[in-house]
Scaffold this motif. Structure first.
Motif: not given
Length: 496
Positions: A76-100
């Motif tokens: 739901d969060a990271f969709t769309g053709q503009d993803l790499v325009e919103r978050l450009p670059g050749k290096c990235a980290i990501g995280h998926t979380r369960y909130s206590t």
């Protein structure tokens, strides 16, 4: 940085009777890959099972950092053709979380970012620090201002306050002060850094995507992006990835590894390989061992899907009792369903699980689940199976009784809420309304893991939830108990 606005707090909508175990995080990082944020999003899709309530990505394009953090699932969060325009670059980290439960869902969403003297750094963290509150109190008393209740932010403050000259040395200085179980990924303007706690409690693997390095919590994330598995990051190892290659450091004193056995029992995806073991094969062996130790006369073996399926297959193959999908899981339960009353909540289990009456009716059923925590969900499922016409219901857990809480990243109730910690086997069977109840033994679990007998002096795995044998100091817990015994109660925040 471009944070999104929170529109929904999962903790506000959680079923209070839900006793499903949840791991709090999954991490992913990639270095030197075109459209890195899109690759990170795919990796996080594969790690969605490790945290389904919030996610984030930080990317670096050689000049600037870009971040997005969202409450909700990756798709739901990271969709769309503009993803790499919103978050450009050749290096990235990501995280998926369960909130206590009880914490703010959004302000703790990762990756977290800070501008330090040495430049920007984004940090993603899986696990829990057992001295988080101690460190946080010390930092606050020294003037630090916190924006969250996350232990990840403590690490950023420790980085900022280190007086070491090189960033790598600052990083070592910071992680040398933390305790607990964790896998960390950090992205700077020059490096991607990964580190696994000294005991290797939380997992971290290294992959190769067309010659470019990848870090991830599980191998299934490598499979998702078409990367080759290289190796596990070793316990207590720190890897530094930059344009010159990969450097491995050992910043901690050498100790024997004790990875979390619950990764193999429940948390990791069945298609992952954790510390050299196929999760699917281990779970089948657990089921087979369970059949040897505790196999009642029955007509059909039914898993509680999805996590109970591999163990049920192993149980069926060992016992000769036919395996059937007697419970069907609905994978399309929406997050917006509200359960306003206890009566509706009692029916809520049917949203996720439905009985397959043709398989169950008139049969002696062996229900196979991966574990039993508080027992509330298990009792609902047992009632549902009986209502579908089962003649007998025998419940079997493919893991030993859970008697002790966790402090290393599993959202687990306190001891007085754990069914096996407060009741005998006979009392539990009556509470769960089953004809019989059985658990895999600790010895059987270790046999299924292929290591033989459990070493009582130096256990091969972190298994305190079954044995009470915690692998590290519980600094915050010890101090809280000391203060409580002295008449002063501490109000602790829940970290994630």
């Amino acid at each position: 940085m471009t944070p999104s606005s929170p529109v929904w707090n999962p903790a506000d909508h959680r079923d209070p009777d839900d006793d499903q175990l949840r791991l709090e995080c999954g991490v992913f990082g990639v270095y030197g890959v075109a459209e890195a944020s899109a690759v990170a999003a795919l990796g996080l899709h594969a790690l969605q099972h490790r945290g389904q309530e919030a996610c984030g990505i930080a990317a670096f394009d050689g000049e600037r950092f870009y971040t997005e953090r969202h409450v909700g699932r990756v798709g739901d969060a990271f969709t769309g053709q503009d993803l790499v325009e919103r978050l450009p670059g050749k290096c990235a980290i990501g995280h998926t979380r369960y909130s206590t439960a009880g914490g703010s869902a959004f302000r703790n969403v990762q990756p977290m970012f800070a501008d330090l003297e040495a430049g920007g750094v984004a940090l993603a963290h899986n696990g829990n620090l057992t001295n988080f509150h101690t460190l946080r109190d010390r930092l606050v008393s020294d003037g630090a201002i916190f924006q969250s209740t996350s232990d990840s932010e403590v690490i950023l403050h420790l980085l900022a306050r280190s007086r070491k000259a090189r960033f790598v040395d600052r990083f070592i200085d910071a992680i040398s002060q933390i305790e607990g179980g964790y896998a960390l990924i950090a992205l700077t303007n020059k490096k991607l850094i990964g580190v696994r706690d000294p005991l290797g409690i939380r997992p971290l693997v290294l992959g190769d995507l067309a010659g470019k390095p990848v870090l991830a919590s599980e191998t299934c994330a490598l499979d998702m992006i078409g990367a080759r598995f290289v190796r596990d990051i070793q316990h207590g190892e720190m890897v530094i990835i930059d344009d010159t290659g990969i450097e491995s450091l050992r910043p901690f004193p050498a100790v024997r590894a004790r990875p979390c056995v619950f990764e193999l029992v429940y948390f990791a995806r069945p298609d992952s390989v954790v510390d050299g073991r196929s999760v699917y094969d281990v779970r089948k062996k657990m089921g087979a061992r369970l059949a040897i130790e505790s196999g009642p006369d029955a007509d059909v073996v039914v898993p509680v899907p999805d996590s109970g399926v591999p163990a049920a297959i192993g149980y069926s193959q060992q016992s000769g009792v036919p395996f059937e999908m007697g419970i069907i899981r609905n994978h399309y339960v929406g997050r917006t369903f509200i359960q306003p009353t206890q009566g509706v909540r009692e029916l809520g289990v049917r949203m996720k699980h439905s009985p397959n009456r043709a398989v169950i009716e008139g049969k002696r059923v062996v229900l196979i689940d991966d574990s039993i925590v508080r027992g509330t969900t298990s009792r609902k499922i047992v009632r549902m199976v009986r209502e579908a016409g089962a003649r007998e219901v025998h419940l079997r857990s493919a893991s030993p009784p859970i008697k002790w809480p966790d402090f290393y990243g599993i959202d687990m109730p306190e001891r007085d809420k754990l069914l096996a910690a407060t009741q005998s086997l006979e009392e539990m069977a009556r509470f769960l309304e089953v004809d019989s109840l059985g658990f895999l033994s600790v010895e059987g679990l270790y046999e299924a893991l292929g290591v033989g007998a459990r070493d009582p002096v130096n256990p091969q795995f972190t298994d305190h939830y079954f044995t009470g044998d915690y692998p590290t100091r519980l600094t915050d817990r010890e101090l809280a108990q000391a203060d409580a015994d002295g008449g002063r109660q501490l109000s602790f925040l829940v970290s994630a």
